[in-house]
Design an enzyme around this catalytic site. Structure first.
Site, PDB file in Angstrom:
ATOM      1  N   CYS A   1       0.803  -1.229   0.000  1.00 20.11           N
ATOM      2  CA  CYS A   1       0.000   0.000   0.000  1.00 20.11           C
ATOM      3  C   CYS A   1       0.830   1.270   0.000  1.00 20.11           C
ATOM      4  O   CYS A   1       0.389   2.304  -0.507  1.00 20.11           O
ATOM      5  CB  CYS A   1      -0.921   0.021   1.213  1.00 20.11           C
ATOM      6  SG  CYS A   1      -1.569  -1.581   1.654  1.00 20.11           S
TER       7      CYS A   1
ATOM      8  N   THR B   1       8.454  -0.645   5.321  1.00 18.41           N
ATOM      9  CA  THR B   1       7.611  -1.832   5.183  1.00 18.41           C
ATOM     10  C   THR B   1       7.777  -2.440   3.796  1.00 18.41           C
ATOM     11  O   THR B   1       7.642  -1.749   2.800  1.00 18.41           O
ATOM     12  CB  THR B   1       6.137  -1.426   5.395  1.00 18.41           C
ATOM     13  OG1 THR B   1       6.005  -0.822   6.672  1.00 18.41           O
ATOM     14  CG2 THR B   1       5.205  -2.610   5.287  1.00 18.41           C
TER      15      THR B   1
ATOM     16  N   GLU C   1       9.952  -5.255   7.969  1.00 19.55           N
ATOM     17  CA  GLU C   1      10.393  -3.862   8.147  1.00 19.55           C
ATOM     18  C   GLU C   1      11.906  -3.801   7.970  1.00 19.55           C
ATOM     19  O   GLU C   1      12.630  -4.634   8.512  1.00 19.55           O
ATOM     20  CB  GLU C   1      10.017  -3.343   9.550  1.00 19.55           C
ATOM     21  CG  GLU C   1       8.535  -3.399   9.877  1.00 19.55           C
ATOM     22  CD  GLU C   1       7.665  -2.483   9.027  1.00 19.55           C
ATOM     23  OE1 GLU C   1       8.174  -1.457   8.536  1.00 19.55           O
ATOM     24  OE2 GLU C   1       6.472  -2.812   8.843  1.00 19.55           O
TER      25      GLU C   1
ATOM     26  N   TYR D   1      -5.305   2.452   6.597  1.00 21.39           N
ATOM     27  CA  TYR D   1      -5.442   1.687   7.839  1.00 21.39           C
ATOM     28  C   TYR D   1      -6.901   1.374   8.175  1.00 21.39           C
ATOM     29  O   TYR D   1      -7.176   0.466   8.960  1.00 21.39           O
ATOM     30  CB  TYR D   1      -4.781   2.451   9.002  1.00 21.39           C
ATOM     31  CG  TYR D   1      -3.262   2.412   8.974  1.00 21.39           C
ATOM     32  CD1 TYR D   1      -2.568   2.029   7.835  1.00 21.39           C
ATOM     33  CD2 TYR D   1      -2.519   2.772  10.095  1.00 21.39           C
ATOM     34  CE1 TYR D   1      -1.189   2.001   7.809  1.00 21.39           C
ATOM     35  CE2 TYR D   1      -1.133   2.745  10.069  1.00 21.39           C
ATOM     36  CZ  TYR D   1      -0.478   2.362   8.921  1.00 21.39           C
ATOM     37  OH  TYR D   1       0.894   2.330   8.891  1.00 21.39           O
TER      38      TYR D   1
HETATM   39 FE1  SF4 Z   1      -0.686  -1.781   3.713  1.00 23.51          FE
HETATM   40 FE2  SF4 Z   1      -1.560  -1.808   6.178  1.00 23.51          FE
HETATM   41 FE3  SF4 Z   1       0.809  -2.865   5.629  1.00 23.51          FE
HETATM   42 FE4  SF4 Z   1       0.530  -0.236   5.577  1.00 23.51          FE
HETATM   43  S1  SF4 Z   1       0.283  -1.591   7.378  1.00 23.51           S
HETATM   44  S2  SF4 Z   1       1.506  -1.482   3.985  1.00 23.51           S
HETATM   45  S3  SF4 Z   1      -1.582  -0.021   4.823  1.00 23.51           S
HETATM   46  S4  SF4 Z   1      -1.157  -3.604   4.924  1.00 23.51           S
HETATM   47 FE    FE Z   2       2.249   1.603   7.180  1.00 21.24          FE
END
Ligand code: SF4
Ligand code: FE
Length: 490
Positions: A104, A191, A257, A296
Site C-alpha cells: 500500500c 515496510t 520492516e 489503515y
Molecule cells: Fe498496507 Fe496496512 Fe501494511 Fe501499511 S500496514 S503497507 S496499509 S497492509
Molecule cells: Fe504503514
C-alpha cells in the site's frame, strides 16, 4: 501484459541482487529464507487475488494513463468509488493474510506524488509531472511493487533537517551532477522494502527555504548500487526457523520492516520528481500521510476480522461462547472494528478531485480514521486476550505436543469442548499470540500507533482542519448570543 501472476512476482525477485543483512550476516537468497519468505507470500497475495475472477472488480482496474487492465495497487484513483474500493481491497487482503501485505505504501505514494508534481510544475514550470507519469506507466505496465519511503532517521527531534549536527539525519542531495543527483541518508523503517522492485523516496516533513537539499523526491530500483538493507527484528521471529510452523501462529504470512541506508546513491534526472521546492514538501507529506491514514481503515480492519474470528473460535472450543458476557465482548470487538472501517469508507466517500485529476481522500476524516486506529486495535487485542485465557502465554511448544512420551499427556490436558480441540486450541492461541504480541503485532498494534504518523501528528492535523469558530457560531446562534438569521418566519 500488465498483470503478473503471483508466481511471476516471486520469480522476479529471485534475479535481484540486494545488499541485505540480517542477524549480522549477508543474505543472498532472501526469497527462500524462512524468516523473510512469509512476507513475500503476503505480498504475493496482492497478485494472486488479482488473478481470481471473484475479485477482479476489486483487485484490477483500467489504467487512467494507458487504458490497460492493471492491478489496483498501481492505480491513480479516478473517483470516490475508486477510493472506497481501495479500502475494501485492503480489508480483503488483511482477511486473507492476517498481517501487513506491504504493497500500500507505494500506491499511496503514487497518488500523492502525482498530484503534488502537477502543482509544482504549475508554479515553477518544471517537468516533474511528465517524468513521474512516464515512470508510473512503466510501473503499471510491468506490475511492479514500489515501496514508498518517507520516515528519515531524524536525529535530534527538536531540530529541523538543516539544524541537525549530522546533516544526513534526513535524507539529502549531496551532489548535483549534469546527469543526475547523488543522495545520502536513511529511511528508517521501510515496510516491504526487499519485496519491492522499486523505491519511491519522499521528504519526511516541512522544510524551511534554506533546506533545499532535503526537499527531494525520486525513484530508483531496489538493486541500485549504494543501497544497504538491514532486516528489522520482530518478536518471536526465529520461530519461523522451527520445523513445525504451528508456533508461528500465522503459518504462511508475515510482514517485514527494513532499515534502508542510502550511501551516496546516484539518481538520474528522469527519476527525480522534486529537487529543492521546499514550499511543496508539506503538501507531499500531508497527502501521502492522508492516503496512508485512509489505508489503515482497510488493512487493520481485515486483520481485525481474523482476530475476531480467532476469538469466536477459541470461545467455541473452550465451551464458553454461549455465556452472555462472552458474546457481548465479541460484539464490542465487532463494533470497534466496523467503526474503523466506517472511517476508512467515510474519508473515501468524501474525497475530491485534485488539480491533476486523481482523487484525494477527505483529509480531516482520514486523520480521524487513523486516530481511532491508534486506539481501537489495542482494545480489540485486549478483549481477544481476555477471551483466550491464560493458556495464551503458558502453552507448551509444538515440539512438546509432538513428543512421543509427553505429547499424548499434553494433548489430553489441553482438550476442551468437543473432539480434537487440543490442536485447534493450540493453533488459535498461537494465532492470537501472533497478532496481539508476536510478529503480527508489529502491524496490528505498533504500526497502528506509529505508522503513517504517530497519534500527535493526527491531532495537529485535526486541530488545523476543524473549523472551531464555525462550531462556536452554531452554539451562539442556538442559545441567542448571536442573532439567528435562519429564523425568518413569524
Ligand atoms: Fe498496507 Fe496496512 Fe501494511 Fe501499511 S500496514 S503497507 S496499509 S497492509
Ligand atoms: Fe504503514
Amino acid at each position: 501484459m500488465s498483470l503478473k501472476t503471483a508466481q511471476e512476482y516471486i520469480d522476479s525477485l529471485r534475479t535481484r541482487k540486494l545488499n541485505l543483512y540480517m542477524f549480522g550476516e549477508k543474505v543472498d537468497n532472501y526469497v527462500d529464507n524462512p524468516i523473510i519468505r512469509p512476507s513475500i507470500n503476503a505480498m504475493a497475495m496482492t497478485y494472486k487475488l488479482a488473478e481470481e475472477p471473484e475479485y477482479e472488480d476489486l483487485m484490477t482496474v483500467t489504467s487512467s494513463l494507458t487504458g490497460e487492465k492493471i492491478n489496483r495497487f498501481t492505480h491513480l484513483h479516478q473517483s470516490t468509488t475508486d477510493l472506497m474500493n481501495k479500502v475494501k481491497m485492503q480489508r480483503l487482503l488483511g482477511q486473507k493474510t492476517g498481517c501487513c501485505f506491504q504493497r500500500c505504501v507505494g500506491m499511496d505514494a503514487f497518488n500523492a506524488v502525482f498530484s503534488t508534481t502537477f502543482e509544482i510544475d504549475a508554479k515553477y514550470g518544471t517537468n516533474y509531472h511528465e517524468r513521474f507519469t512516464k515512470y508510473l506507466i512503466y510501473v503499471q505496465q510491468n506490475d511492479l511493487v514500489v515501496d514508498g519511503c518517507m520516515t528519515d532517521a531524524r536525529g535530534d527531534r527538536s531540530k529541523s533537517p538543516g539544524q541537525q549536527p549530522d546533516p544526513d539525519a534526513y535524507l539529502r542531495v549531496v551532489e548535483r551532477r549534469e546527469d543526475g543527483i547523488v543522495v545520502r541518508g536513511c529511511k528508517l523503517h521501510q515496510t516491504g522494502m526487499v519485496n519491492s522492485h522499486e523505491i519511491l523516496v519522499m521528504p519526511n516533513n516541512s522544510m524551511k527555504n534554506d533546506e533545499k537539499d532535503w526537499a527531494v523526491c525520486f525513484a530508483v530500483p531496489t538493486e541500485t548500487p549504494g543501497i544497504i538493507y538491514v532486516y528489522g527484528r520482530q518478536s518471536s521471529d526465529t520461530r519461523k526457523l522451527e520445523a513445525n510452523k504451528i508456533d508461528t501462529g500465522n503459518i504462511n504470512f508475515g510482514g517485514q520492516e527494513i532499515m534502508t541506508i542510502f550511501d551516496d546513491v546516484f539518481v538520474p534526472w528522469e527519476r527525480v520528481f522534486m529537487n529543492g521546492e521546499t514550499d511543496f514538501s508539506t503538501m507531499l507529506v500531508e497527502r501521502f500521510a492522508g492516503y496512508h491514514r485512509q489505508s489503515y481503515g482497510g488493512c487493520k480492519v481485515g486483520t481485525g476480522d481474523t482476530l475476531i474470528g480467532a476469538a469466536k473460535a477459541i470461545t467455541d472450543y473452550n465451551g464458553v461462547y454461549k455465556a452472555s458476557h462472552v458474546k457481548d465482548k465479541i460484539v464490542e470487538m465487532c463494533h470497534l472494528n466496523e467503526t474503523l472501517y466506517a472511517c476508512g469508507i467515510a474519508c473515501s466517500a468524501e474525497g475530491r478531485k485534485t488539480q491533476s485529476g486523481n482523487y484525494m481522500i477527505d483529509l480531516l476524516l482520514a486523520n480521524i480514521c487513523k486516530q481511532n486506529v491508534t486506539r481501537f486495535p489495542y482494545e480489540i487485542a485486549r478483549i481477544a486476550q481476555d477471551l483466550a485465557g491464560g493458556l495464551l502465554v503458558t502453552l507448551p511448544s509444538a515440539e512438546d505436543f509432538d513428543h512421543p512420551e509427553i505429547g499424548p499427556l499434553v494433548k489430553k490436558y489441553t482438550q476442551a469442548a468437543g473432539d480434537n480441540t487440543s490442536e485447534k486450541r493450540q493453533r488459535l492461541l498461537r494465532l492470537i499470540e501472533n497478532i496481539t504480541m508476536g510478529c503480527g503485532a508489529v502491524a496490528y498494534l505498533t504500526e497502528s500507533m506509529h505508522g503513517a504518523g504517530s497519534p500527535q501528528a493526527q491531532r495537529i492535523m485535526i486541530s488545523r482542519l476543524v473549523d472551531l469558530e464555525h462550531k462556536k457560531e452554531l452554539a451562539e446562534k442556538i442559545c441567542g448570543i448571536q442573532e439567528n438569521s435562519d429564523i425568518n418566519w413569524k
